[in-house]
Every structure is written in C-alpha cells, then in structure tokens.
Design a protein around this motif. Structure first.
Motif, PDB file in Angstrom:
ATOM      1  N   ALA A  83       0.853  -0.962  -0.230  1.00 36.72           N
ATOM      2  CA  ALA A  83       0.051  -0.249  -0.010  1.00 36.72           C
ATOM      3  C   ALA A  83       0.695   1.445   0.313  1.00 36.72           C
ATOM      4  CB  ALA A  83      -0.794  -0.120   1.280  1.00 36.72           C
ATOM      5  N   PRO A  84       0.575   2.249  -0.567  1.00 39.33           N
ATOM      6  CA  PRO A  84       1.062   3.321  -0.693  1.00 39.33           C
ATOM      7  C   PRO A  84       1.252   4.552   0.331  1.00 39.33           C
ATOM      8  CG  PRO A  84       0.000   4.017  -2.390  1.00 39.33           C
ATOM      9  CD  PRO A  84      -0.846   2.551  -1.499  1.00 39.33           C
ATOM     10  N   VAL A  85       1.215   3.792   1.532  1.00 42.78           N
ATOM     11  CA  VAL A  85       1.120   4.503   2.719  1.00 42.78           C
ATOM     12  C   VAL A  85       1.745   5.300   3.448  1.00 42.78           C
ATOM     13  CG1 VAL A  85       0.373   2.936   3.621  1.00 42.78           C
ATOM     14  CG2 VAL A  85       2.258   3.060   4.063  1.00 42.78           C
ATOM     15  N   TRP A  86       3.263   5.448   3.003  1.00 44.74           N
ATOM     16  CA  TRP A  86       4.489   6.283   2.913  1.00 44.74           C
ATOM     17  C   TRP A  86       3.772   8.060   2.216  1.00 44.74           C
ATOM     18  CZ3 TRP A  86       9.115   3.065  -0.093  1.00 44.74           C
ATOM     19  CH2 TRP A  86       8.642   2.366   1.005  1.00 44.74           C
ATOM     20  N   GLU A 102      -5.389  10.250   8.611  1.00 40.64           N
ATOM     21  CA  GLU A 102      -6.618   9.830   7.304  1.00 40.64           C
ATOM     22  C   GLU A 102      -6.218   9.416   6.046  1.00 40.64           C
ATOM     23  OE1 GLU A 102     -10.006   9.221   5.919  1.00 40.64           O
ATOM     24  OE2 GLU A 102      -9.784   9.866   7.782  1.00 40.64           O
ATOM     25  N   LYS A 103      -5.304  10.145   5.599  1.00 49.34           N
ATOM     26  CA  LYS A 103      -4.269   9.978   4.587  1.00 49.34           C
ATOM     27  C   LYS A 103      -3.708   8.386   4.046  1.00 49.34           C
ATOM     28  CE  LYS A 103      -1.697  12.889   2.926  1.00 49.34           C
ATOM     29  NZ  LYS A 103       0.149  14.111   2.244  1.00 49.34           N
ATOM     30  N   PHE A 104      -3.180   8.023   5.528  1.00 47.55           N
ATOM     31  CA  PHE A 104      -2.650   6.837   5.719  1.00 47.55           C
ATOM     32  C   PHE A 104      -4.020   5.965   5.445  1.00 47.55           C
ATOM     33  CE2 PHE A 104      -2.158   2.860   8.056  1.00 47.55           C
ATOM     34  CZ  PHE A 104      -1.131   2.211   7.842  1.00 47.55           C
ATOM     35  N   LEU A 105      -4.708   6.444   5.799  1.00 44.69           N
ATOM     36  CA  LEU A 105      -6.483   5.162   5.741  1.00 44.69           C
ATOM     37  C   LEU A 105      -6.405   5.692   4.417  1.00 44.69           C
ATOM     38  CD1 LEU A 105      -8.275   6.208   9.145  1.00 44.69           C
ATOM     39  CD2 LEU A 105      -6.825   4.367   8.487  1.00 44.69           C
ATOM     40  N   SER A 106      -6.605   6.044   4.118  1.00 45.61           N
ATOM     41  CA  SER A 106      -7.197   6.418   1.922  1.00 45.61           C
ATOM     42  C   SER A 106      -5.741   5.438   1.339  1.00 45.61           C
ATOM     43  CB  SER A 106      -7.242   7.775   1.472  1.00 45.61           C
ATOM     44  OG  SER A 106      -8.158   8.787   2.575  1.00 45.61           O
ATOM     45  N   GLN A 151      -1.276   5.657  19.655  1.00 47.55           N
ATOM     46  CA  GLN A 151      -1.675   5.872  18.144  1.00 47.55           C
ATOM     47  C   GLN A 151      -1.372   5.670  16.573  1.00 47.55           C
ATOM     48  OE1 GLN A 151      -3.847   7.784  17.165  1.00 47.55           O
ATOM     49  NE2 GLN A 151      -2.591   9.916  18.242  1.00 47.55           N
ATOM     50  N   ILE A 152      -0.147   4.674  16.531  1.00 47.78           N
ATOM     51  CA  ILE A 152       0.067   3.813  15.752  1.00 47.78           C
ATOM     52  C   ILE A 152      -0.956   2.604  15.446  1.00 47.78           C
ATOM     53  CG2 ILE A 152       0.974   2.327  14.324  1.00 47.78           C
ATOM     54  CD1 ILE A 152       3.556   3.799  15.512  1.00 47.78           C
ATOM     55  N   ALA A 153      -1.271   1.989  17.079  1.00 50.37           N
ATOM     56  CA  ALA A 153      -2.071   0.812  16.884  1.00 50.37           C
ATOM     57  C   ALA A 153      -3.521   1.328  16.582  1.00 50.37           C
ATOM     58  CB  ALA A 153      -1.771   0.290  18.376  1.00 50.37           C
ATOM     59  N   ALA A 154      -4.151   2.186  17.055  1.00 51.03           N
ATOM     60  CA  ALA A 154      -5.245   2.970  16.426  1.00 51.03           C
ATOM     61  C   ALA A 154      -5.679   3.065  14.932  1.00 51.03           C
ATOM     62  CB  ALA A 154      -5.544   4.305  17.178  1.00 51.03           C
ATOM     63  N   THR A 155      -4.792   3.408  14.488  1.00 51.34           N
ATOM     64  CA  THR A 155      -4.594   4.244  13.755  1.00 51.34           C
ATOM     65  C   THR A 155      -4.658   2.505  11.975  1.00 51.34           C
ATOM     66  OG1 THR A 155      -3.296   5.672  13.422  1.00 51.34           O
ATOM     67  CG2 THR A 155      -3.580   5.282  11.140  1.00 51.34           C
ATOM     68  N   PHE A 156      -4.302   1.335  12.860  1.00 54.52           N
ATOM     69  CA  PHE A 156      -3.821  -0.008  12.615  1.00 54.52           C
ATOM     70  C   PHE A 156      -5.166  -0.726  12.222  1.00 54.52           C
ATOM     71  CE2 PHE A 156       1.363  -1.273  12.371  1.00 54.52           C
ATOM     72  CZ  PHE A 156       1.403  -0.035  11.373  1.00 54.52           C
ATOM     73  N   LYS A 157      -6.207   0.084  13.486  1.00 50.28           N
ATOM     74  CA  LYS A 157      -7.459  -1.336  13.670  1.00 50.28           C
ATOM     75  C   LYS A 157      -8.410  -0.767  12.911  1.00 50.28           C
ATOM     76  CE  LYS A 157      -6.992  -2.100  18.799  1.00 50.28           C
ATOM     77  NZ  LYS A 157      -8.326  -1.206  20.366  1.00 50.28           N
ATOM     78  N   GLU A 158      -8.384   0.486  12.141  1.00 50.99           N
ATOM     79  CA  GLU A 158      -9.602   1.428  11.025  1.00 50.99           C
ATOM     80  C   GLU A 158      -8.410   0.468  10.054  1.00 50.99           C
ATOM     81  OE1 GLU A 158     -12.156   3.580  11.875  1.00 50.99           O
ATOM     82  OE2 GLU A 158     -11.147   2.774  13.893  1.00 50.99           O
ATOM     83  N   ALA A 159      -7.358   0.940   9.736  1.00 52.46           N
ATOM     84  CA  ALA A 159      -7.174   0.265   8.232  1.00 52.46           C
ATOM     85  C   ALA A 159      -7.335  -1.329   8.433  1.00 52.46           C
ATOM     86  CB  ALA A 159      -5.527   0.497   8.474  1.00 52.46           C
ATOM     87  N   ALA A 160      -7.456  -1.798   9.181  1.00 48.82           N
ATOM     88  CA  ALA A 160      -7.848  -3.884   9.580  1.00 48.82           C
ATOM     89  C   ALA A 160      -8.857  -3.478   9.545  1.00 48.82           C
ATOM     90  CB  ALA A 160      -7.051  -3.732  10.847  1.00 48.82           C
ATOM     91  N   LYS A 161     -10.052  -2.321   9.591  1.00 48.08           N
ATOM     92  CA  LYS A 161     -11.728  -2.874   9.472  1.00 48.08           C
ATOM     93  C   LYS A 161     -11.844  -2.148   8.178  1.00 48.08           C
ATOM     94  CE  LYS A 161     -12.581  -0.660  14.065  1.00 48.08           C
ATOM     95  NZ  LYS A 161     -13.077   0.183  15.509  1.00 48.08           N
ATOM     96  N   ILE A 162     -11.082  -1.264   7.393  1.00 49.38           N
ATOM     97  CA  ILE A 162     -11.416  -0.955   6.003  1.00 49.38           C
ATOM     98  C   ILE A 162     -11.096  -2.943   5.205  1.00 49.38           C
ATOM     99  CG2 ILE A 162      -9.765   0.117   4.265  1.00 49.38           C
ATOM    100  CD1 ILE A 162      -9.780   2.366   6.253  1.00 49.38           C
TER     101      ILE A 162
END
Length: 339
Positions: A83-86, A102-106, A151-162
């Motif tokens: 994924a182009p997360v960088w 939000e950009k990470f999740l996008s 904070q990273i874990a919370a972002t990753f949780k949202e990403a995992a749901k996506i």
C-alpha cells in the motif's frame, strides 16, 4: 508453495535525486523475472508496489485491468501488494495528526480497491496488503513510546477494519526504520495492541528481522551481541520467531550482511544482499524454516524474494535472478513438510 519476485526493487531507493539511480520500469522488472529458470522451474508470480512509475494507485479500473493483463501475459500471478502509505506517496504517518492518519487510511482504501480489481480479474488469488507505520525514524516515537504506539495501533485498527470490509488482510512489515515497529519487542507489542490477527498480521523479512536480533534502534531488546556463536544465534533466532511467527502471514526470503543501509528517503534499514553474498549472515534455508512452520495454517500460499535497493547493474544481471530462484526453490523444497 508459489515462488514470487518483488517488483519494488526497481523503485525503492531509485529516483532523480543526486546519487540515485533511475527507476526500472515494471515491464523490465517483469521481463527480468520471466527470464529466470532453474531446472525447468520459473517464478510463479510477483509481489507488487502500488506506486508510480509502476502504478498510479488512483488509476481507473480499465487501466488497472490492463496492468493485470500485462502481468498475466508474462505468465505471472499477483500475490501481495504494498500500500502507498508513505509520506510523499498517497499516505502519511500512522502516528501523526488526524489529517496525516486520514491520508494513511486513504492509501489503505486505495490498495484494497486495486486488490479487489486484481482479484476479480483473476490474476490475484492469494496474498496480503503490506503496510508500516509510515513514520520514518524512531526519535519522535521515543518522546512518548506508550502514547505513540497506542496512536499507531488505533490507526492500524481502522485500517484493518477497512481491509476486512474489502475481504483483504493487512501485514505490517517489521523493519528498524519504522517507528513503533523497529524492534521485535515493539513490533510484538504493536500487533498485540491492535489485537485483530484475522485482519492484521506480520510480514517477516529475513534481512530486516536479522537486525532485530542485534538491537539496532532498540539496544534494550537486542538478543545477540557481536561475536556471537552459531549456538547463540539459533537460540536467539528461535526466541524471536516463536514470538512473531504466530502473527506471520507473509514472508520475504532475503539475505543480510549485518549492515544498516538506506537510499533516498528510505533511510537506515536492513541491507538486502544477493542470495550468494559471501558476507551474508544468514543460512537462508535454515532461517526460513523457523518462519515457515505451519505456514499454510496462517494462510501463506507463496513466498517472495526481496532484493530492495540492489544496484541497477545487479538487478539487470540475469545471473542475479537465477541464483535467487535457485535459493527460493531450496527454501520451498526444504520446508515442504512444514507448510
């Protein structure tokens, strides 16, 4: 178990900055991979970086299907996607501001969209989507480790749901340059904090995880000291892999000479070496066996070679790929009873 080659060595560390070599096109990387053959065995597929100039992750459905046609025309399947997360691509830091996250999740959403198109096309039937924290370096993370990992874990949780909503799985690649993922212990803590093993697991890379043992960027978690014996090495290796293997859902075969290496913005990471590098620290086949125990139970259907940041002259030498393919075959055959 299928044997794949990575396409991103043609891109990562390449560019137009002074001292950088130019990128190698997707078609050239495909052709180099397709030309490799050892005793009638060829690569079965490729793993793929969703980043320009190989791919525009915002390309239309038709454009992406044309890329799938090109890959399939070379005789390849597609496995795992990056994924182009960088920062500087589509994404941004998973421990940053609300806008950055939000950009990470996008970027994860875009990767899931591409994965779905490849799946429906038929060129892709297995594999994961690779992510990392997209936070270069560990100094900012060290200002407040607990809060930043949370904070990273919370972002990753949202990403995992996506990912789950799109029928995909994410794999976080452990590497010393990524904040919160820069040691085996911090990586494990992060995976456990996310706590969604069905949707987010670990991508193990032999080159990067070697540096986990030595405690680069996290001396407090070092399992080895310089001058270690073989006995000490494998005891430490078993300890590390026993902790991370249950989370491992994607696997990179690689070699490392013990140096820290980087190029461009992708700085201070494990130095990937040719499979037959005389300075290589790893018995590739033996080390792979620690990660591949019961691999099929974790959904691993392929393994991929990673030669990230090889010089272009090395990438364009046919001998490089025949040696790599020979090594991949040995890994597969030696571990056939374990998967």
């Amino acid at each position: 178990m299928k044997l794949h080659n990575a396409m991103w060595p043609g891109l990562v560390g390449k560019g137009t900055d002074e001292g950088q070599e130019p990128p190698i096109s997707l078609e050239k990387m495909l052709d180099l991979t397709a030309a490799a053959e050892v005793n009638g065995q060829k690569f079965d597929g490729i793993d793929y970086f969703l980043f320009l100039p190989h791919t525009n992750p915002e390309a239309s459905d038709d454009e992406l299907r044309q890329i799938a046609d090109l890959i399939q025309s070379k005789g390849f399947a597609v496995g795992s996607l990056v994924a182009p997360v960088w920062p500087g691509t589509i994404g941004d830091s998973a421990m940053g501001t609300a806008e950055q996250r939000e950009k990470f999740l996008s970027a994860v959403k875009m990767a899931c969209r591409v994965a779905g198109i490849f799946d429906n096309h038929g060129v892709r039937k297995y594999g994961v989507i690779r992510i990392d924290s997209a936070e270069f370096g560990v100094e900012k993370w060290k200002e407040n480790p607990s809060a930043n990992t949370a904070q990273i874990a919370a972002t990753f949780k949202e990403a995992a749901k996506i990912a789950a909503d799109h029928g995909q799985r994410l794999a976080a690649e452990g590497e010393i340059c990524w904040a919160g993922m820069h040691s085996w212990k911090d990586m494990l803590d992060l995976l456990e904090a996310v706590g969604m093993p069905e949707s987010l697991g670990f991508q193990a890379d032999l080159a990067h995880t070697y540096l986990y043992l030595m405690g680069y960027n996290a001396a407090e978690h070092a399992l080895l000291q310089p001058g270690y014996s073989d006995e000490e090495f494998y005891a430490a290796y078993e300890k590390m892999t026993d902790k991370l293997r249950p989370w491992t859902i994607d696997f990179h075969v690689a070699q490392n000479d013990g140096e820290v290496h980087g190029a461009g913005s992708h700085d201070k990471t494990g130095k990937h070496c040719p499979a037959d590098d005389p300075n290589g620290k790893l018995d590739i086949v033996r080390c792979a066996s620690y990660w591949l125990k019961d691999a099929s139970s974790r959904g691993i259907q392929h393994i991929c070679w990673d030669g990230c940041m090889f010089p272009n002259a090395t990438l364009e030498d046919p001998k490089t790929w025949n040696t790599i393919l020979d090594t991949m075959i040995k890994v597969r055959d030696a571990n056939a009873s374990l998967v």
